[in-house]
Scaffold this motif. Structure first.
Motif, PDB file in Angstrom:
ATOM      1  N   LEU A 144     -27.503   0.163  16.704  1.00 42.89           N
ATOM      2  CA  LEU A 144     -26.141   0.565  16.442  1.00 42.89           C
ATOM      3  C   LEU A 144     -25.820   1.298  15.237  1.00 42.89           C
TER       4      LEU A 144
ATOM      5  N   TRP B  40     -18.959  -3.885  19.785  1.00 38.25           N
ATOM      6  CA  TRP B  40     -19.841  -5.006  19.812  1.00 38.25           C
ATOM      7  C   TRP B  40     -19.616  -6.078  18.805  1.00 38.25           C
TER       8      TRP B  40
ATOM      9  N   ASP C 251     -17.059  -8.670  20.229  1.00 34.36           N
ATOM     10  CA  ASP C 251     -17.487  -9.325  21.039  1.00 34.36           C
ATOM     11  C   ASP C 251     -18.773 -10.507  20.644  1.00 34.36           C
ATOM     12  N   HIS C 252     -19.038 -10.020  19.472  1.00 37.83           N
ATOM     13  CA  HIS C 252     -20.193 -11.116  18.981  1.00 37.83           C
ATOM     14  C   HIS C 252     -19.847 -11.784  17.658  1.00 37.83           C
TER      15      HIS C 252
ATOM     16  N   PRO D  22     -26.259  -6.896  13.711  1.00 39.36           N
ATOM     17  CA  PRO D  22     -26.180  -5.859  14.686  1.00 39.36           C
ATOM     18  C   PRO D  22     -27.439  -5.468  14.715  1.00 39.36           C
TER      19      PRO D  22
ATOM     20  N   HIS E  87     -22.448  -0.506   9.484  1.00 37.96           N
ATOM     21  CA  HIS E  87     -23.586  -1.484  10.234  1.00 37.96           C
ATOM     22  C   HIS E  87     -23.747  -2.170   8.987  1.00 37.96           C
TER      23      HIS E  87
ATOM     24  N   GLU F  31     -17.921   2.090  19.038  1.00 39.47           N
ATOM     25  CA  GLU F  31     -18.842   1.465  19.780  1.00 39.47           C
ATOM     26  C   GLU F  31     -19.395  -0.037  18.646  1.00 39.47           C
ATOM     27  N   GLN F  32     -19.713   0.442  17.645  1.00 39.41           N
ATOM     28  CA  GLN F  32     -19.999  -0.477  16.670  1.00 39.41           C
ATOM     29  C   GLN F  32     -18.844  -1.861  16.482  1.00 39.41           C
TER      30      GLN F  32
END
Length: 300
Positions: A263, A274, A277-278, A259, A249, A270-271
């Motif tokens: 998160l 994300w 995608d971003h 983020p 993170h 999962e991090q």
């Protein structure tokens, strides 16, 4: 973009630290966001600097952070023949020459003054092989994806070493040959390597290699304002999941990806989902990032 292949290429002189994580993560996210491949190269051309087990430790660290590479890792210690073939081509073009000079002899000059360009100054002494930076592609220009248009005259930077006096290969030649042989389309790496790019562009041009796109990342600084590095004793990355999650993170924060706070303790997968995608290069700041805290993972 129809094809993307990136890479992370650590020197196994010790374990990865937070600055290494930021570079690896940016390279990984850029590749995955583009639907491309991400390769691992172990740059172990300098065995005295590479203690036993360091490369294995690096691979374990990458895996702990979910940064899984495509295909087998490439090891530079297996690449002597490829480097020698490239050097021979440069010599045949008059672009590389043997040099007997020592750094002590030219210490009063800002860059090596090219004393051996017309012949070895001290025959019989060990020689390195240097690139004729005054010949070939000049000036060197490219568009960095973060820092914009770049223009250098490599002759101002000097005749870089391609093969050392001890017979070991130097970084500049090895990285260019390996990027070409691996089909690397995009190089994502730290700002401290930006001024190496002119030599690498010269070599790519001389060897008729494709020219990758470059994205140089802002440096990650420690509390003392110095670049995080193994030489500065930056802490090694952990591999325990409970320590990995907040560090991942923190690396996304250092890359200006903002983020969500929730998160921070989320599973690595999962991090990363994300983050892929971003991921936006447009979010990156060109300013260095200073870290604080004992774990050197929390950017200001």
């Amino acid at each position: 973009m129809t094809f993307y292949r990136g890479r992370f290429a650590p020197t196994p002189s010790g374990p990865l630290h937070f600055g290494s994580l930021v570079a690896a993560l940016a390279s990984y996210l850029d590749a995955r966001r583009a639907g491309g491949e991400w390769r691992l190269r172990i740059e172990d051309i300098d065995p005295p600097r590479c203690p036993a087990g360091a490369a294995d430790a690096i691979q374990r660290q990458l895996e702990a952070f979910g940064l899984h590479w495509d295909g087998p890792a490439l090891w530079q210690h297996d690449r002597h023949d490829a480097y020698q073939a490239a050097l021979t081509r440069l010599v045949d073009q008059g672009l590389a020459y043997p040099c007997s000079c020592s750094r002590k002899q030219w210490r009063d000059y800002p860059v090596y003054p090219g004393w051996c360009r017309q012949g070895v100054r001290e025959p019989g002494r060990p020689v390195a092989w240097r690139l004729r930076s005054d010949l070939g592609l000049r000036p060197v220009m490219w568009q960095d994806r973060l820092f914009g248009e770049q223009c250098f005259d490599p002759a101002d930077l000097g005749d870089v070493v391609l093969k050392r006096k001890d017979g070991l290969w130097a970084y500049q030649l090895a990285v260019v040959v390996d990027d070409a042989d691996q089909g690397i389309s995009d190089v994502v790496r730290g700002f401290d390597l930006l001024d190496n790019t002119p030599w690498q562009r010269q070599l790519q041009h001389a060897l008729s290699y494709p020219e990758p796109r470059y994205l140089h990342l802002p440096l990650i600084l420690g509390e003392d304002g110095q670049k995080l590095s193994k030489q500065n004793l930056a802490p090694a990355l952990p591999t325990e999941d409970e320590a990995v999650r907040p560090l991942l993170h923190g690396a996304l924060t250092a890359l200006d990806q903002a983020p969500p706070a929730e998160l921070r303790e989320a599973p690595v997968a999962e991090q990363l989902a994300w983050a892929i995608d971003h991921w936006q290069v447009a979010r990156l700041s060109a300013e260095p990032h200073r870290t604080h805290g004992a774990d050197a993972a929390l950017p200001d």
